[in-house]
Design an enzyme around this catalytic site. Structure first.
Site, PDB file in Angstrom:
ATOM      1  N   CYS A  61     -21.635  42.963  37.330  1.00  0.00           N
ATOM      2  CA  CYS A  61     -21.204  41.568  37.169  1.00  0.00           C
ATOM      3  C   CYS A  61     -21.556  40.629  38.320  1.00  0.00           C
ATOM      4  O   CYS A  61     -22.331  39.688  38.148  1.00  0.00           O
ATOM      5  CB  CYS A  61     -19.691  41.515  36.953  1.00  0.00           C
ATOM      6  SG  CYS A  61     -19.131  42.469  35.553  1.00  0.00           S
ATOM      7  N   HIS A 117     -15.746  35.621  39.049  1.00  0.00           N
ATOM      8  CA  HIS A 117     -16.104  36.886  39.703  1.00  0.00           C
ATOM      9  C   HIS A 117     -17.107  36.733  40.847  1.00  0.00           C
ATOM     10  O   HIS A 117     -17.977  37.585  41.040  1.00  0.00           O
ATOM     11  CB  HIS A 117     -16.616  37.893  38.671  1.00  0.00           C
ATOM     12  CG  HIS A 117     -16.409  39.317  39.121  1.00  0.00           C
ATOM     13  ND1 HIS A 117     -16.951  40.408  38.480  1.00  0.00           N
ATOM     14  CD2 HIS A 117     -15.728  39.827  40.184  1.00  0.00           C
ATOM     15  CE1 HIS A 117     -16.615  41.523  39.099  1.00  0.00           C
ATOM     16  NE2 HIS A 117     -15.870  41.184  40.148  1.00  0.00           N
TER      17      HIS A 117
END
Length: 714
Positions: A61, A117
């Site tokens: 990610c 994130h």
């Protein structure tokens, strides 16, 4: 609304840009690759647009998201290793510009909805401080779809849903994909497309775990025997509906005719939680094609050639210059970009300017090795193996869970701190040149870098960049140091190395690096060998430490070194249950046993062998050396890894139960505080014992299991 598609376009005819980023969608998890997945909206948009079938992302990610927003490889942001975990005081480098900042300068309204994130330990890291006018979504990596709870280990959980810079309490019970889509539609409704162009980044949490789609979406997949696959497919359907609702709003509110819709996954799928990368090899978190080859398409009325499949080589870093170019912005202001403007390749079917992709170089993901010492001033390299017993690097999960209070168990490697401003100027001067200008690289022999790439085993002839690599100097300098005398490279830090002086017999490999202009750069490699065919690995180690995890693509060729991750081909799951954790543990033992043969170089012709079934490393040592040289070259421009230990002040219990920035603005920026990364040096014997015990426990478990089964039968 009175507005419709006939609304006047903006003055400069800047297109509205809608970027839809999906989490963990695999190659086999979309309708046009797999008819068992029901995604009619996505299939239709892709069919009417351009399917990107040679498009690459990062395997996890944070790296993919950082490269999308900065247009730079991980080696240039310090985020080479793993992800940013909730308790880590890390985020995008403060000096680096972002895609939304450049689009905002070009006159765009910029909005982000969904998963961030990219760190939030201080307010300066938040999306609204990185170029977005508004933000609604979660800051951490994995959030519950209904409760918005996010955990960073046992007992360290908090609420994670934010509206701009505040906590968005009271949304529990609403499914996140639906909630994010509603917010996206609200933005489209309230903005005037005729007045200002819009950039919307819709970064959905789906189809990441936990697998918890609304039951109504599971029903169409009731015939799927495998429960995890059934739920995963249902989540793809929720994404399909979300995209349908967003495109409907684009048409309704007058954006569509002057819009570019980009759909992309952030990495490959995890087969053991319902995803599928079949027929590609590997999975999320690996550098095999299953981890890095992404599902993507572009849909736009502005495309010159539509309804086609693009085989142009593209990478997630390319969106930065491509979208800034589309917006009429100035890309030249962004120093050191690794991406290319690929709009002509996407829109008109022209050749991609991209010739190679550096998938990554992760110096922390490396097995143990003896400590090496080089005297850079000496004519020949001296290799001194330390007398300490070889230290086995602890498993990553264990390393991640260490808290700063356990600092005593770690040794912090320190170096002389460098002045930030000095490094900033160095980054600009040492920005990596584009591949298509390869022959024009300013690499003269006097700079001791690659001119002819005379990569000899003599230390004196090794390029300075190969000898001056370290993970452990000041936390985020902008470029590596230029020269050092005698120094030590320890287990996790010797990246590329010159070996001991060779015997008198030598041979030369001529390597050619092809460029766009068809010119070639001749390189020579001196490799020791006894009269006949050399053992390739001897030569490899002189150019690059092949135990370091790294992967690079140049033209048709892909090279992997170190440990690329699990390399299985996992067919679509048709059985009612998936193999359990004991099966995985058994596989892990098998893999570690196999790896004792020291296999750490793989070479594939991806164009001819997209499923990575035929390793050509032994047949083509010339190509291996060429790609290793490119890795070593890229590595000269790398900044040290920034991977600080957890900060106990991040605990949500101290902040009203929510994950929020915990470092005050008045506090000095601590980016320079951790001068390196933690490396455990004590208790290595305990680690070994623990591993043995784990095997003992496993045997004991199966013994008990067999005893019970037998007694039941009797």
């Amino acid at each position: 609304s009175g507005r419709n598609d006939a609304a006047a376009p903006t003055q400069k005819n800047q297109p509205h840009i809608i970027f839809i980023l999906i989490d963990d969608q695999g190659f086999n998890d979309i309708g046009y690759h797999n008819p068992n997945i029901k995604s009619p909206t996505l299939d239709k948009l892709a069919a009417e647009g351009v399917k990107l079938e040679n498009y690459y992302v990062q395997p996890i990610c944070t790296p993919s998201r950082s490269q999308l927003l900065t247009g730079r490889y991980q080696i240039h942001t310090g985020l080479q290793h793993s992800i940013i975990r909730p308790s880590q005081p890390s985020c995008l480098p403060s000096h680096m510009d972002t895609l939304p900042e450049r689009l905002r300068e070009a006159g765009y309204a910029t909005h982000m909805v969904g998963k961030w994130h990219l760190g939030f330990y201080r307010k300066a890291c938040l999306p609204t401080r990185k170029g977005f006018d508004s933000f609604f979504g979660s800051l951490t990596g994995s959030v519950d779809y209904y409760s918005y709870g996010s955990c960073d280990g046992p007992g360290l959980c908090g609420y994670d849903l934010h509206d701009n810079e505040g906590v968005a309490w009271g949304q529990e019970g609403k499914y996140s994909t639906t909630l994010f889509t509603q917010r996206a539609r609200k933005i489209l409704e309230s903005h005037d497309p005729a007045e200002r162009p819009l950039f919307l980044l819709l970064s959905l949490q789906a189809v990441h775990t936990p697998l918890s789609p609304p039951k109504s979406y599971i029903y169409p997949y009731r015939d799927m025997a495998n429960v995890a696959r059934r739920k995963f497919a249902a989540m793809v359907s929720t994404v399909d509906e979300a995209v349908h609702n967003v495109t409907y709003a684009l048409r309704k509110y007058g954006y569509y005719r002057n819009s570019v819709i980009i759909y992309s996954t952030d990495n490959g799928a995890q087969p053991f939680t319902g995803g599928s990368n079949w027929p590609l090899r590997g999975r999320k978190g690996t550098y095999w094609e299953g981890g890095v080859r992404g599902v993507a398409f572009v849909h736009s009325p502005l495309l010159r050639r539509r309804r086609r499949v693009s085989k142009a080589l593209l990478h997630i870093t390319d969106w930065f210059p491509t979208l800034v170019g589309l917006a009429g912005g100035n890309v030249s202001q962004s120093q050191g970009l690794d991406g290319f403007d690929v709009w002509p390749a996407i829109s008109e079917g022209k050749e991609s300017p991209r010739r190679e992709i550096l998938h990554n170089i992760d110096p922390l993901h490396k097995p143990s090795a003896p400590t090496m010492t080089w005297d850079a001033s000496a004519e020949e390299a001296t290799v001194v193996a330390s007398k300490r017993p070889a230290f086995k690097k602890p498993k990553k999960k264990k390393l991640l869970k260490q808290r700063p209070k356990q600092k005593s168990a770690f040794m912090l490697k320190k170096k002389k701190p460098h002045h930030a401003a000095k490094h900033k100027s160095k980054l600009k001067s040492k920005a990596l040149p584009k591949q298509n200008s390869l022959p024009k690289l300013n690499l003269k022999p006097k700079t001791k870098v690659y001119s002819q790439l005379h990569l000899k085993l003599h230390a004196s002839s090794a390029p300075s960049g190969l000898r001056n690599l370290s993970v452990s100097h000041a936390s985020r300098p902008k470029s590596p140091p230029k020269s050092m005398s005698t120094w030590t490279v320890s287990q996790n830090q010797n990246m590329s190395r010159s070996g001991p002086p060779p015997p008198t017999y030598k041979t030369q490999y001529k390597l050619r690096v092809k460029s766009k202009s068809k010119r070639t750069l001749t390189q020579q490699q001196n490799v020791s060998h006894p009269e006949l065919t050399p053992t390739p690995h001897v030569g490899f180690q002189s150019v690059w430490d092949t135990s370091v995890q790294a992967a690079i693509r140049v033209g048709d060729w892909k090279l992997l070194t170190g440990d690329p991750g699990h390399g299985e081909w996992v067919p679509p799951q048709v059985l009612p249950t998936l193999p359990g954790r004991w099966w995985n543990l058994e596989r892990a033992f098998t893999t570690s046993h196999e790896s004792s043969s020291h296999k750490n170089v793989w070479l594939f012709n991806i164009t001819g062998d997209p499923y990575e079934r035929q390793d050509l490393a032994d047949q083509r040592p010339d190509v291996v050396l060429q790609l290793l040289a490119r890795l070593a070259y890229y590595n000269q421009t790398a900044v040290p890894v920034y991977f600080p230990p957890d900060d106990p002040r991040a605990n949500p219990n101290d902040h009203g139960g929510a994950w929020v920035p915990w470092v005050g603005e008045e506090e000095e920026d601590t980016e320079g505080e951790y001068q390196g990364v933690y490396k455990k040096v004590k208790n290595s014997n305990k680690k070994r014992k623990k591993k043995k015990c784990r095997l003992c426990k496993l045997k004991a478990f199966f013994l008990k299991l067999n005893t019970r089964m037998m007694s039941n039968r009797i």
